[in-house]
Design a protein around this motif. Structure first.
Motif, PDB file in Angstrom:
ATOM      1  N   GLU A  73       0.838  -1.202   0.000  1.00 58.42           N
ATOM      2  CA  GLU A  73       0.000   0.000   0.000  1.00 58.42           C
ATOM      3  C   GLU A  73       0.869   1.248   0.000  1.00 58.42           C
ATOM      4  O   GLU A  73       2.003   1.236   0.491  1.00 58.42           O
ATOM      5  CB  GLU A  73      -0.920   0.015   1.224  1.00 58.42           C
ATOM      6  CG  GLU A  73      -1.943  -1.087   1.244  1.00 58.42           C
ATOM      7  CD  GLU A  73      -2.828  -1.034   2.481  1.00 58.42           C
ATOM      8  OE1 GLU A  73      -2.689  -0.051   3.265  1.00 58.42           O
ATOM      9  OE2 GLU A  73      -3.645  -1.948   2.667  1.00 58.42           O
ATOM     10  N   ARG A 119       0.168   5.872  -0.282  1.00 54.98           N
ATOM     11  CA  ARG A 119      -0.810   6.965  -0.317  1.00 54.98           C
ATOM     12  C   ARG A 119      -0.533   7.892  -1.475  1.00 54.98           C
ATOM     13  O   ARG A 119       0.625   8.238  -1.743  1.00 54.98           O
ATOM     14  CB  ARG A 119      -0.774   7.744   1.001  1.00 54.98           C
ATOM     15  CG  ARG A 119      -1.297   6.958   2.198  1.00 54.98           C
ATOM     16  CD  ARG A 119      -0.923   7.611   3.502  1.00 54.98           C
ATOM     17  NE  ARG A 119       0.530   7.595   3.687  1.00 54.98           N
ATOM     18  CZ  ARG A 119       1.161   8.261   4.653  1.00 54.98           C
ATOM     19  NH1 ARG A 119       0.471   8.998   5.503  1.00 54.98           N
ATOM     20  NH2 ARG A 119       2.478   8.189   4.755  1.00 54.98           N
ATOM     21  N   THR A 173      -5.550   6.151   0.180  1.00 52.52           N
ATOM     22  CA  THR A 173      -4.682   4.990   0.362  1.00 52.52           C
ATOM     23  C   THR A 173      -5.010   3.962  -0.719  1.00 52.52           C
ATOM     24  O   THR A 173      -6.184   3.603  -0.898  1.00 52.52           O
ATOM     25  CB  THR A 173      -4.879   4.369   1.749  1.00 52.52           C
ATOM     26  OG1 THR A 173      -4.585   5.351   2.752  1.00 52.52           O
ATOM     27  CG2 THR A 173      -3.951   3.181   1.949  1.00 52.52           C
ATOM     28  N   SER A 205      -9.062   3.435   1.213  1.00 51.65           N
ATOM     29  CA  SER A 205      -9.037   4.533   2.188  1.00 51.65           C
ATOM     30  C   SER A 205     -10.074   4.339   3.283  1.00 51.65           C
ATOM     31  O   SER A 205      -9.777   4.501   4.476  1.00 51.65           O
ATOM     32  CB  SER A 205      -9.273   5.870   1.473  1.00 51.65           C
ATOM     33  OG  SER A 205      -8.314   6.076   0.465  1.00 51.65           O
TER      34      SER A 205
END
Length: 476
Positions: free
Chosen positions: A172, A174, A184, A210
């Motif tokens: 992951e 951002r 995210t 997110s």
């Protein structure tokens, strides 16, 4: 994910349409049940336990939404096949067009061709990243420009491992959309190999997680808050117990007064505690030999629980002892206690019975403030003493408290107690239950034996609060 060309096992066959429809029905039914329970759960922002529960329900709903989405993709049927531009590439699945009101826009796909330096994005990926669908997709070199500075090394490492060492991507990072919103993104990808086993392109699915991360963060925060709340409650309970033990009389069990000279009173007292884990209340009992040869007997209860109440109880008990030692009579003592409680910063209510016993005349002078009157047992029969007027401490300013006198006889048994000694009973019923013990108390003899009989009778009963009982037998 498409399989590597070097895979030594065939791809799994997709499930039949009927089985997928059944799974979708089950998932949606479960989602409806969870949502119904969530709506019925009370929402109290000040209660960490309820915040924790609602966060878990939200997290479960997001997970079930995602499951519904992926099952819907299976229901749409097999993906379209598009040929690779140059190298021998496996088929690439393009997600179906998003349906209005669905969550499919949260999952997008992309392919980066290393031989032509071309990129191909699905429409859903443009939506996730907030990019103009008319703009060209970003290359792998340009993609980090969307990523937060602190997450760029992570993305670079994942892509490098995939292209150089043929490692799958699963991580992951951002991104910042053009409108300034940070999202995210979870990326899963694989290298696509050409006929000689070298990496020709990279294929990936990117998912906006997110909301899922927000829910997990809320769950984590509420869990930590709940743990802090429990730790604080345990600490307060320990402090309240220690404070209560510090201020109650140092003697336990029986006591004979006076300490010097012939014995006039045989005394015993006990505190019946509330269930383990319950908050400590403000109950007290006290026996004090006064300077003029008289004896102070008192029991009382301050409303509430916890450290503040235990501290308030300590203050009241200290005031009772000080005023009694100064010769204050019970009625006046109650008036000054009421004034003291009325002047405290935190409003509180209390009840109490205060007695002065004069052994040479066997006279009991007493006053009460909204408290059960003492029980007098004589010749196996018990009765409540007629209570003089007196309202709860702290209920009204300037209250006046009357006092009464009772002449006792040798062998009389006096029982003072706080509310809750007989759980689940009102004052009248409690008096009757206690009075029924008269014949057994008469045969018990010493105060300690009488106390043990009372505790055996009521100590094991389920109670919500503490209770105190004080027994005094007139011996001469």
């Amino acid at each position: 994910m498409p399989p590597h060309l070097s895979a030594d096992r065939p791809a799994a066959q997709p499930p039949g349409r009927g089985s997928v429809d059944a799974l979708i029905s089950q998932a949606r039914r479960l989602k409806g049940d969870v949502d119904a329970v969530r709506r019925d759960t009370p929402s109290d922002a000040s209660d960490p336990q309820e915040r924790w529960q609602r966060a878990l329900y939200d997290l479960a709903l997001h997970q079930l939404d995602d499951l519904d989405t992926h099952l819907g993709q299976l229901q749409e049927g097999p993906p379209l096949v598009s040929p690779a531009p140059t190298a021998v590439l496996p088929d690439r699945a393009e997600p179906p067009a998003p349906r209005r009101g669905s969550l499919l826009s949260r999952v997008g796909s992309a392919e980066w061709n290393l031989l032509t330096d071309e990129a191909s994005w699905s429409g859903e990926l443009y939506q996730i990243l907030g990019r103009d669908p008319a703009a060209a997709p970003l290359t792998l070199d340009e993609l980090p420009s969307l990523v937060l500075d602190e997450d760029r090394p992570k993305l670079t490492s994942m892509v490098t491992d995939c292209l150089v060492d043929a490692k799958p991507i699963d991580g992951e990072f951002r991104v910042v959309r053009p409108d300034g919103e940070a999202r995210t993104v979870h990326m899963m990808g694989e290298p696509v190999l050409d006929s000689d086993g070298s990496t020709a392109s990279m294929w990936a699915v990117l998912r906006d997680v997110s909301e899922l991360r927000r829910c997990r963060s809320a769950v984590s925060e509420t869990r930590d808050s709940l743990q802090r709340h429990r730790h604080q409650a345990q600490t307060e309970h320990r402090i309240a117990v220690e404070l209560q033990e510090a201020v109650l009389p140092p003697w336990r069990g029986s006591l004979r007064l006076p300490h010097q000279g012939p014995e006039t009173l045989d005394l015993a007292a006990h505190q019946l505690s509330s269930p383990p884990g319950a908050l400590i209340g403000g109950d007290w009992y006290d026996v004090l030999e006064l300077a003029d040869g008289q004896t102070l007997l008192s029991v009382g209860d301050l409303t509430g629980h916890g450290v503040a109440v235990a501290s308030g109880m300590a203050t009241l008990l200290g005031a009772v002892r000080g005023m009694a030692m100064a010769g204050t009579q019970p009625g006046q003592l109650m008036s000054w206690l009421n004034q003291l409680l009325d002047a405290t910063v935190q409003p509180a209510l209390g009840s109490a019975v205060c007695c002065r016993y004069r052994p040479d005349t066997r006279t009991l002078t007493w006053a009460q403030a909204g408290h059960p009157a003492p029980l007098l047992f004589r010749d196996g029969t018990g009765r409540r003493l007629n209570a003089p007027d007196g309202v709860l401490l702290g209920a009204t300013s300037g209250a006046v408290y009357a006092q009464a006198e009772e002449t006792l006889e040798v062998g009389d048994l006096l029982v003072l107690h706080t509310d809750g000694l007989v759980p689940g009973r009102g004052a009248t019923d409690s008096m009757q239950v206690l009075s029924d013990l008269g014949p057994r108390l008469d045969g018990a003899g010493a105060a300690q034996d009488c106390l043990r009989l009372i505790v055996d009778e009521f100590g094991d009963r389920e109670r919500e609060d503490d209770a105190c009982v004080l027994v005094a037998r007139v011996t001469s």
